[in-house]
Write a protein that holds these residues in place. Structure first.
Motif, PDB file in Angstrom:
ATOM      1  N   GLN A  63      43.057 -52.330 -37.050  1.00 17.40           N
ATOM      2  CA  GLN A  63      41.665 -51.894 -36.914  1.00 17.40           C
ATOM      3  C   GLN A  63      41.218 -51.189 -38.197  1.00 17.40           C
ATOM      4  O   GLN A  63      41.197 -49.966 -38.278  1.00 17.40           O
ATOM      5  CB  GLN A  63      41.511 -50.965 -35.706  1.00 17.40           C
ATOM      6  CG  GLN A  63      40.065 -50.767 -35.274  1.00 17.40           C
ATOM      7  CD  GLN A  63      39.953 -49.892 -34.030  1.00 17.40           C
ATOM      8  OE1 GLN A  63      40.865 -49.143 -33.705  1.00 17.40           O
ATOM      9  NE2 GLN A  63      38.822 -49.974 -33.340  1.00 17.40           N
ATOM     10  N   PRO A  79      35.967 -48.845 -37.426  1.00 21.01           N
ATOM     11  CA  PRO A  79      35.656 -48.685 -35.994  1.00 21.01           C
ATOM     12  C   PRO A  79      35.101 -49.957 -35.368  1.00 21.01           C
ATOM     13  O   PRO A  79      34.275 -50.654 -35.955  1.00 21.01           O
ATOM     14  CB  PRO A  79      34.606 -47.564 -35.982  1.00 21.01           C
ATOM     15  CG  PRO A  79      34.827 -46.812 -37.239  1.00 21.01           C
ATOM     16  CD  PRO A  79      35.299 -47.820 -38.251  1.00 21.01           C
ATOM     17  N   GLY A  80      35.616 -50.260 -34.178  1.00 21.28           N
ATOM     18  CA  GLY A  80      35.069 -51.366 -33.394  1.00 21.28           C
ATOM     19  C   GLY A  80      35.520 -52.747 -33.802  1.00 21.28           C
ATOM     20  O   GLY A  80      35.077 -53.740 -33.206  1.00 21.28           O
ATOM     21  N   LYS A  81      36.400 -52.863 -34.808  1.00 21.34           N
ATOM     22  CA  LYS A  81      36.797 -54.187 -35.292  1.00 21.34           C
ATOM     23  C   LYS A  81      38.306 -54.327 -35.330  1.00 21.34           C
ATOM     24  O   LYS A  81      38.973 -53.742 -36.191  1.00 21.34           O
ATOM     25  CB  LYS A  81      36.225 -54.440 -36.688  1.00 21.34           C
ATOM     26  CG  LYS A  81      34.710 -54.597 -36.730  1.00 21.34           C
ATOM     27  CD  LYS A  81      34.234 -54.972 -38.128  1.00 21.34           C
ATOM     28  CE  LYS A  81      32.727 -55.181 -38.156  1.00 21.34           C
ATOM     29  NZ  LYS A  81      32.253 -55.577 -39.511  1.00 21.34           N
ATOM     30  N   ASP A 140      40.049 -43.181 -29.360  1.00 25.88           N
ATOM     31  CA  ASP A 140      40.121 -44.353 -30.243  1.00 25.88           C
ATOM     32  C   ASP A 140      41.566 -44.648 -30.638  1.00 25.88           C
ATOM     33  O   ASP A 140      41.986 -45.811 -30.691  1.00 25.88           O
ATOM     34  CB  ASP A 140      39.292 -44.122 -31.518  1.00 25.88           C
ATOM     35  CG  ASP A 140      37.807 -44.032 -31.240  1.00 25.88           C
ATOM     36  OD1 ASP A 140      37.314 -44.787 -30.375  1.00 25.88           O
ATOM     37  OD2 ASP A 140      37.149 -43.193 -31.881  1.00 25.88           O
TER      38      ASP A 140
END
Length: 789
Positions: free
Chosen positions: A102, A105-107, A173
């Motif tokens: 990762q 963030p978010g990927k 996270d």
């Protein structure tokens, strides 16, 4: 029949009866020290032995040509051809030390459109290493976090500098990141990550990948985020923590004492750096029923790369340490750092891959005695075994531990003899489920590398056996029906070469009556040793010591002569060294030496058969021959120097914090003299404080006076104990020597002094200052290390 004859007749009948029922057996020697091996005394289960592929080290193995690449992998993981490591420790990628799943963030990488084309290069070396291990029977993969991705951290870097921590708002996270890591490696690479450790050395913020955690932060993260996330997403990996640098459970205590967190923790793990000979217990971990692992250790520091730290003395140090950790701490797994790699500091490796002038691997390698000593455990004690009871020290200097496989009734008994003389020991096999007829020994000693020896007969109806332990050796005994093949006979420069235990000799060489040396040799006689691995011709792993190799011969002169060291043929082979033996006829064993030619074209470079050819007057007996050893050939006087640390250049003069959390700065606010002193703040434990490695500043065998000035930053209401200390590491482990201890609340500058004679056996020595109160901040100034002439 007279009464006397009747008694004799009865005795005869009873004797025949005893013999026929197998109750009459040869007696075990009554004067032998005895270790009782208790089959039914079940102790901890065994998970295995491992090594790491972190920081791209498997890439060097990948670059090797065949058949060397397969050979090295077999030496690491194969139980048949190597030491059978059964676990692999990986680095969870952070984007720098290894690929991250990762990068922002978010990927996640596997959700990107180009994933299928990028997949083959993702974390390439570690995944390759795991798959090669799988081919050789490894099923346990353990991944440790050095740092979360930079975007999750307070310092916006994967490095640990600046107290880089996981930001509190990114706790969830990071929990998702670790869950996705385990699930993604299964989905995309078909690799089962068995265990996850949330932090490597969490107390330390290094200049490379790392992150700082407090014990309570680890507790909160596991309790409120990671544990529930793994539970909710059915993540199969077990949770490991805290992996502190030093062998202690203290950093795990808040989590272990929190009943919610404790249920999520499967393994309490720690590294072994700084450990001495007194191995600690982990009482809380044991009480809570947690599995305990030692997950990283090596011969750390340049000072440990001298020749002696690669020989049997080092092998025995690790053999004793492993046995103690299993017995005292109750560990279930033991990990070395890198099994095979290219490193300037050879102490990192069990096997060092050598390189050419362009720093490319050249297919050669060096094998250290610690590899074989670890193999005395890892090859024979397999995942699923249990430790069982034994009388660990039946006599001083001997250590015996035992392990069994409950499924097959196979077992292993590891016996280490630290004495300079052989030792006879009786093993009593108590409550063993099957009658044991023979044991097969595998021995590592000064001149043997996991050598398979002749079978040992078990007497007393399979219940007892007398074993002879060679001096300075570690031997593993397993039952005959489970024997493993002999290792390839691959010799090395870190072994000794006993004259009478050669691989071939010319006719007419007589042995001594004791058969421990060759009685005498004449002109033209020779002895042969096959398959000697000279590798790159280096004995000392320190920088600048490449291609320096010497040989020592232990002989007793008669008429004197010389010894030619030839390669591959006793007549036509190139001479790579010649040892002159005086004709003093002293009747004393003496050592004579020569340097060895290690040039790559026709020198002691790579694998060769080695011939020792004896030359002299053809009509004379030249000398008796005992053994040969290699060395680093270094015997140069070192100038004694005085060292002063006054911080007048505005730097810390090389001093660093022992714990990693401390802040050290040269300051002008206070000074004992001059313009600067060294200030230490942000200590969180009593042992934290300024430290400097002085190994290269002192000379072995010399006495030094150590002095310094000390002052507290703030006046104390109650006294604190100021300690001026040495951290000394030798082949026996690490000890902590107080030069001076002062209990005081003195708010002014005061001196600290002490003397110490530097032992010949030290491998590293550090000077440091600490206080008994973790909250103390203090200054030091004008630290002096001065030889006493």
């Amino acid at each position: 029949m007279s009464r006397k004859r009747l008694y004799l007749f009865i005795i005869l009948v009873l004797t025949i009866s005893l013999i026929s029922t197998n109750l009459w057996v040869p007696k075990i020697k009554a004067n032998s020290p005895t270790s009782v091996i208790e089959w039914d005394e079940n102790r901890q289960h065994i998970d295995g032995f491992g090594g790491s592929g972190a920081f791209q080290k498997p890439s060097y193995i990948m670059e090797l040509p065949e058949p060397q690449r397969t050979k090295i992998l077999d030496m690491i993981f194969s139980q048949e051809k190597g030491i059978g490591l059964s676990m692999v420790r990986n680095l969870v990628g952070d984007g720098e030390a290894a690929s991250t799943i990762q990068p922002e963030p978010g990927k996640f990488v596997w959700d990107e459109p180009d994933w299928e084309s990028a997949k083959d290069d993702f974390d390439k070396d570690q995944i390759w290493f795991m798959r090669e291990a799988e081919k050789r029977g490894v099923t346990t993969f353990f991944s440790s976090v050095w740092s979360p991705p930079a975007w999750m951290k307070t310092n916006d870097s994967v490095n640990g500098t600046g107290e880089g921590k996981l930001k509190r708002e990114n706790y969830q996270d990071f929990a998702d990141y670790l869950a996705e890591y385990v699930l993604g490696y299964k989905e995309h690479f078909d690799l089962d990550i068995s265990y996850i450790s949330i932090a490597n050395e969490p107390h330390y913020g290094p200049s490379y990948s790392g992150a700082v955690w407090t014990p309570e932060e680890m507790n909160i993260f596991i309790r409120d985020y990671l544990g529930p996330t793994f539970e909710e997403r059915n993540v199969p990996a077990k949770i490991v923590m805290p992996e502190h640098m030093h062998f202690t459970e203290e950093y795990a205590l808040p989590a272990l004492n929190d009943p919610v967190t404790a249920d999520y923790i499967d393994v309490v793990a720690s590294h072994a750096y700084g450990i001495g000979t007194d191995v600690p217990e982990f009482p809380v971990s044991t009480e809570k029923g947690k599995t305990i692992w030692q997950t990283e250790y090596m011969n750390q520091g340049e000072a440990k790369q001298s020749y002696e730290f690669n020989t049997i003395r080092d092998g025995l140090r690790h053999a004793n340490l492993i046995g103690d950790m299993f017995d005292v701490t109750g560990i279930s797994a033991y990990f070395w750092w890198w099994p095979a790699a290219v490193n300037g500091a050879d102490g990192s490796d069990l096997i060092r891959l050598t390189t050419d002038e362009d720093e490319e691997v050249n297919g050669m390698f060096r094998v250290f005695k610690r590899y074989y000593a670890l193999g005395n455990y890892s090859r024979f004690i397999r995942p699923g075994y249990m430790m069982i009871g034994s009388d660990k020290s039946p006599v001083e200097g001997v250590q015996i531990t035992a392990y069994k496989d409950p499924e097959t009734n196979n077992f292993s008994i590891v016996a280490t003899n630290n004495k300079d003389t052989k030792q006879e020991i009786t093993l009593k096999l108590d409550q063993f489920p099957e009658k044991i007829k023979e044991l097969v020994p595998y021995r590592t000693s000064g001149n043997e590398n996991l050598k398979k020896l002749d079978d040992v007969k078990v007497t007393n109806n399979g219940k007892a056996v007398t074993i002879n332990l060679k001096s300075n050796s570690v031997t593993t005994f397993i039952p005959k029906e489970h024997e493993l093949p002999a290792f390839e006979d691959m010799k090395d420069v870190f072994s000794s070469y006993e004259a009478e235990e050669n691989d071939g000799q010319s006719k007419g060489i007589p042995k001594s009556k004791e058969k421990t040396y060759i009685k005498h040799v004449r002109n033209g006689d020779y002895i042969k040793y096959e398959n000697v691995n000279f590798a790159d011709g280096t004995a000392n792993g320190q920088p600048g010591m490449e291609h320096i190799l010497s040989m020592d011969a232990t002989v007793k002169s008669i008429d004197g002569g010389s010894i030619e060291i030839r390669l591959d043929d006793p007549v036509a082979g190139p001479v790579v060294g010649e040892i002159s033996v005086s004709n003093d006829n002293s009747n004393e064993w003496e050592t004579f030496s020569t340097m060895i030619d290690t040039n790559p074209s026709d020198g002691a470079f790579g694998f060769h058969d080695m011939y020792l050819v004896f030359k002299g007057d053809s009509r004379k007996k030249l000398f008796a021959v005992d053994k040969f050893t290699f060395n680093d050939g270094i015997d140069e006087p070192i100038e004694l120097e005085k060292h002063l640390f006054d911080y007048e250049d505005g730097t810390t003069n090389g001093w660093k914090g022992r714990g990693g959390s401390e802040i050290l700065e040269a300051t002008q606010k206070e000074k004992q003299s001059g313009e600067f002193s060294l200030k230490t703040t942000n200590r969180t434990s009593s042992w934290h404080g300024p430290s400097i490695d002085i190994t290269d500043m002192v000379v072995k065998g010399e006495e030094y006076e150590f002095s310094a000035y000390f002052r507290f930053v703030d006046a104390l209401k109650t006294p604190s104990t100021v300690k001026f200390m040495l951290e000394i590491t030798d082949l026996g482990g690490t000890t902590y020597l107080p030069l001076e201890e002062v209990e005081t609340n003195n708010s002014e500058w005061f001196p600290l002094t002490g003397n110490y004679m530097i032992s010949q056996d030290i491998s590293s020595i550090k000077l440091y200052v600490e206080t008994s109160k973790p909250e103390d901040s203090f200054y030091i100034d004008n630290v002096i290390i001065e030889p006493i002439n």
